[in-house]
Write a protein that holds these residues in place. Structure first.
Motif, short mmCIF file in Angstrom:
data_model
loop_
_atom_site.label_atom_id
_atom_site.label_comp_id
_atom_site.label_asym_id
_atom_site.label_seq_id
_atom_site.Cartn_x
_atom_site.Cartn_y
_atom_site.Cartn_z
N THR A 292 -6.95 16.39 10.93
CA THR A 292 -8.00 16.62 9.95
C THR A 292 -7.52 17.51 8.80
O THR A 292 -7.94 17.32 7.66
N ASP A 293 -6.63 18.44 9.09
CA ASP A 293 -6.09 19.29 8.02
C ASP A 293 -5.27 18.46 7.03
O ASP A 293 -5.41 18.63 5.81
N VAL A 294 -4.45 17.56 7.55
CA VAL A 294 -3.57 16.79 6.66
C VAL A 294 -4.32 15.67 5.96
O VAL A 294 -4.25 15.53 4.73
N LEU A 295 -5.06 14.87 6.73
CA LEU A 295 -5.70 13.70 6.13
C LEU A 295 -7.07 14.01 5.54
O LEU A 295 -7.49 13.38 4.57
N GLY A 296 -7.76 14.98 6.12
CA GLY A 296 -9.09 15.30 5.60
C GLY A 296 -9.05 16.19 4.38
O GLY A 296 -9.80 15.98 3.42
N ARG B 56 -10.59 2.00 4.41
CA ARG B 56 -11.28 1.16 3.43
C ARG B 56 -11.68 1.90 2.16
O ARG B 56 -11.62 1.31 1.07
N PRO B 57 -12.08 3.19 2.24
CA PRO B 57 -12.41 3.88 0.99
C PRO B 57 -11.23 3.96 0.01
O PRO B 57 -11.44 4.17 -1.20
N LEU B 58 -10.02 3.79 0.51
CA LEU B 58 -8.84 3.81 -0.35
C LEU B 58 -8.45 2.41 -0.81
O LEU B 58 -7.41 2.24 -1.46
N GLY B 59 -9.27 1.42 -0.47
CA GLY B 59 -8.97 0.05 -0.87
C GLY B 59 -7.91 -0.61 -0.01
O GLY B 59 -7.33 -1.62 -0.42
N LEU B 60 -7.68 -0.06 1.18
CA LEU B 60 -6.68 -0.60 2.08
C LEU B 60 -7.35 -1.27 3.27
O LEU B 60 -8.09 -0.64 4.02
N LYS C 287 -1.92 -3.35 6.79
CA LYS C 287 -0.86 -3.53 7.78
C LYS C 287 0.51 -3.38 7.13
O LYS C 287 1.40 -2.69 7.66
N SER C 288 0.70 -4.01 5.98
CA SER C 288 1.97 -3.91 5.27
C SER C 288 2.25 -2.49 4.81
O SER C 288 3.38 -2.00 4.89
N PHE C 289 1.20 -1.80 4.34
CA PHE C 289 1.35 -0.42 3.90
C PHE C 289 1.86 0.47 5.02
O PHE C 289 2.77 1.27 4.86
N MET C 290 1.26 0.32 6.22
CA MET C 290 1.66 1.17 7.34
C MET C 290 3.10 0.92 7.75
O MET C 290 3.85 1.86 8.04
N LEU C 291 3.53 -0.35 7.71
CA LEU C 291 4.87 -0.68 8.17
C LEU C 291 5.93 -0.41 7.10
O LEU C 291 7.00 0.14 7.41
N GLU C 292 5.64 -0.78 5.87
CA GLU C 292 6.67 -0.74 4.83
C GLU C 292 6.72 0.58 4.08
O GLU C 292 7.79 1.03 3.67
N GLU C 293 5.56 1.20 3.89
CA GLU C 293 5.52 2.43 3.10
C GLU C 293 5.42 3.69 3.96
O GLU C 293 6.18 4.64 3.77
N LEU D 109 2.33 12.35 10.28
CA LEU D 109 1.28 12.57 9.28
C LEU D 109 1.86 12.82 7.90
O LEU D 109 1.28 12.42 6.88
N GLU D 110 3.01 13.47 7.85
CA GLU D 110 3.66 13.69 6.55
C GLU D 110 4.13 12.36 5.96
O GLU D 110 4.02 12.14 4.74
N ARG D 111 4.63 11.47 6.80
CA ARG D 111 4.98 10.13 6.31
C ARG D 111 3.76 9.45 5.72
O ARG D 111 3.82 8.84 4.64
N LEU D 112 2.65 9.54 6.45
CA LEU D 112 1.42 8.87 5.99
C LEU D 112 0.90 9.52 4.71
O LEU D 112 0.51 8.83 3.75
N ARG D 113 0.88 10.83 4.66
CA ARG D 113 0.40 11.54 3.47
C ARG D 113 1.24 11.19 2.25
O ARG D 113 0.71 10.89 1.17
N THR D 114 2.55 11.23 2.41
CA THR D 114 3.45 10.93 1.29
C THR D 114 3.24 9.51 0.80
O THR D 114 3.21 9.24 -0.43
N ALA D 115 3.10 8.57 1.73
CA ALA D 115 2.90 7.17 1.34
C ALA D 115 1.58 6.97 0.62
O ALA D 115 1.50 6.23 -0.37
N LEU D 116 0.54 7.64 1.09
CA LEU D 116 -0.77 7.51 0.44
C LEU D 116 -0.77 8.12 -0.95
O LEU D 116 -1.29 7.53 -1.91
N LEU D 117 -0.18 9.28 -1.09
CA LEU D 117 -0.13 9.93 -2.40
C LEU D 117 0.76 9.13 -3.36
O LEU D 117 0.53 9.12 -4.57
N GLY D 118 1.75 8.45 -2.79
CA GLY D 118 2.66 7.65 -3.61
C GLY D 118 2.02 6.41 -4.20
O GLY D 118 2.57 5.78 -5.11
#
Length: 391
Positions: free
Chosen positions: A304-308, A330-334, A340-346, A380-389
């Protein structure tokens, strides 16, 4: 004794589903595996010692489960959940999913309608359709980030004729611990329409943040007589590979029929080391579990600290139980193939894709947080970086 949940245990190369099947499942090996619902923590030392002690005996012949085994299982449920279970009402199964299938085969007929509540643990679907029964959906309702049952829709389906309700309690993947009022409503409807309750309570021990599990069958004798409860130490103590669980049936007629189906397909013997591990877990696992729950709560706070806080937009369902976090992108348009591609590739993460849990899973991913905090933070850092990217 203080247990070390920060220790990283190498699992790759052990024929481990979670780590060694990344390529065939996801098509990539350079992923962090945060999917399969087992833990990356060591199985408790007292369980390993019990298994090794038995392994030192030079004969691994046919065995049976003693009275002490069943009393130990009953003692755990009394101690941890306040449910007094007669040891004579407990039966064996080589797993909760096999138990669900056995019960569907024995207590329903081809074509019978069986109700489930998606998004839900996906083997529920095949336990119904794989035996020629009719799958009925009673989708959970999302209220903000939290889920609730749609009792009006449930009753409508019951009125059309439903033979069995396969209940996920606590719920995987949405993390709900059902309240007493909700359980009483479930039971009242099932009794009124003569629907057999098949309650999967494998995550019962993993309640968090002050929530308490209330076994469905503990609500009263009439309810217990129409309820079959499936339990196991596998999620709690990381014993999934030993394939040992229990089925609790208060009604003598149901017990007799369950015994008969177990005998017909000859799976009642089980695994010698599984029953040793199960008895050791339920006999002495309280303190280890208490420390595990505290660690999981802190892990969820990290999520929750990282993603929220640092990546607004991802909706995190409150985690009342389990170590499986349900994330809504879904709120991010994903959603769909894009998510699925975002999680695997990014993000380069292997999570469980939401649609596998049925209707309501679209745009979601299930994250397993039962791992050392260092591993979770990296994921979570991988996910955060990919989302911000994504800009």
């Amino acid at each position: 004794m203080t247990y070390d949940f920060d220790r990283i245990v190498p699992r790759k190369g052990t024929d481990c589903v979670k780590h060694d099947l990344l390529l065939p499942v996801f098509g990539k090996e350079d992923l962090m595996p945060m999917w399969v619902a087992d833990m990356d923590f060591e199985t408790p030392d007292f369980i390993r010692e019990a298994v090794m002690e038995r392994a030192r005996h030079p004969v691994y012949g046919y065995t049976f489960r003693s009275r002490a085994f069943f009393e130990t299982v009953a003692g755990w449920w009394e101690r941890r959940h306040g449910w007094t279970v007669d040891p004579d009402h407990i039966r064996f199964s080589p797993g909760v999913v096999p138990a669900l299938n056995l019960c569907v085969m024995e207590f329903t007929e081809p074509g019978d309608r069986i109700l489930v509540q998606p998004p839900v643990y996906f083997p529920f679907f095949t336990a119904v359709t794989g035996h020629g029964r009719t799958l009925v959906h009673n989708p959970l309702v999302k209220e903000g980030a939290r889920y609730a049952m749609d009792f009006d829709a449930m009753e409508e389906e019951f009125q059309k004729g439903v033979r069995m309700f396969v209940f996920c309690h606590p719920h995987n993947p949405v993390g709900r611990v059902w309240t007493k009022a909700e359980l009483e409503r479930v039971a009242e409807l099932c009794l009124r329409y003569d629907v057999l309750m098949l309650s999967d309570e494998i995550h019962a021990d993993l309640t968090l943040f002050g929530h308490r599990h209330l076994p469905l069958a503990s609500l009263g004798k009439e309810i217990a007589a129409q309820c079959i409860t499936c339990v196991a130490p596998s999620k709690t103590f990381n014993l999934a590979g030993l394939h040992s669980s229990a089925v609790i049936l208060s009604d003598p007629g149901l017990r007799k029929r369950y015994d008969q189906v177990l005998e017909r397909i000859h799976v009642g013997g089980g695994n010698l080391f599984g029953q040793v591990a199960m008895e050791a877990a339920y006999a002495g696992g309280d303190e280890w579990l208490n420390q595990l729950l505290a660690y999981l709560e802190k892990n969820f706070h990290v999520v929750t600290d990282v993603l929220g806080d640092r990546v607004p937009g991802v909706v995190i369902s409150p985690l009342e139980a389990t170590y499986l976090v349900w994330l809504d992108f879904r709120p991010l348009g994903l959603e769909g193939s894009g998510l699925k591609s975002f999680m695997l590739e990014e993000a380069r993460l292997g999570l469980n894709d939401g649609p596998m849990f049925g209707p309501g899973g679209e745009g979601h991913q299930r994250l397993n947080i039962a791992c050392p905090r260092q591993v979770l933070e990296e994921a979570l850092e991988r996910l955060r970086t990919a989302l911000l990217g994504r800009g």
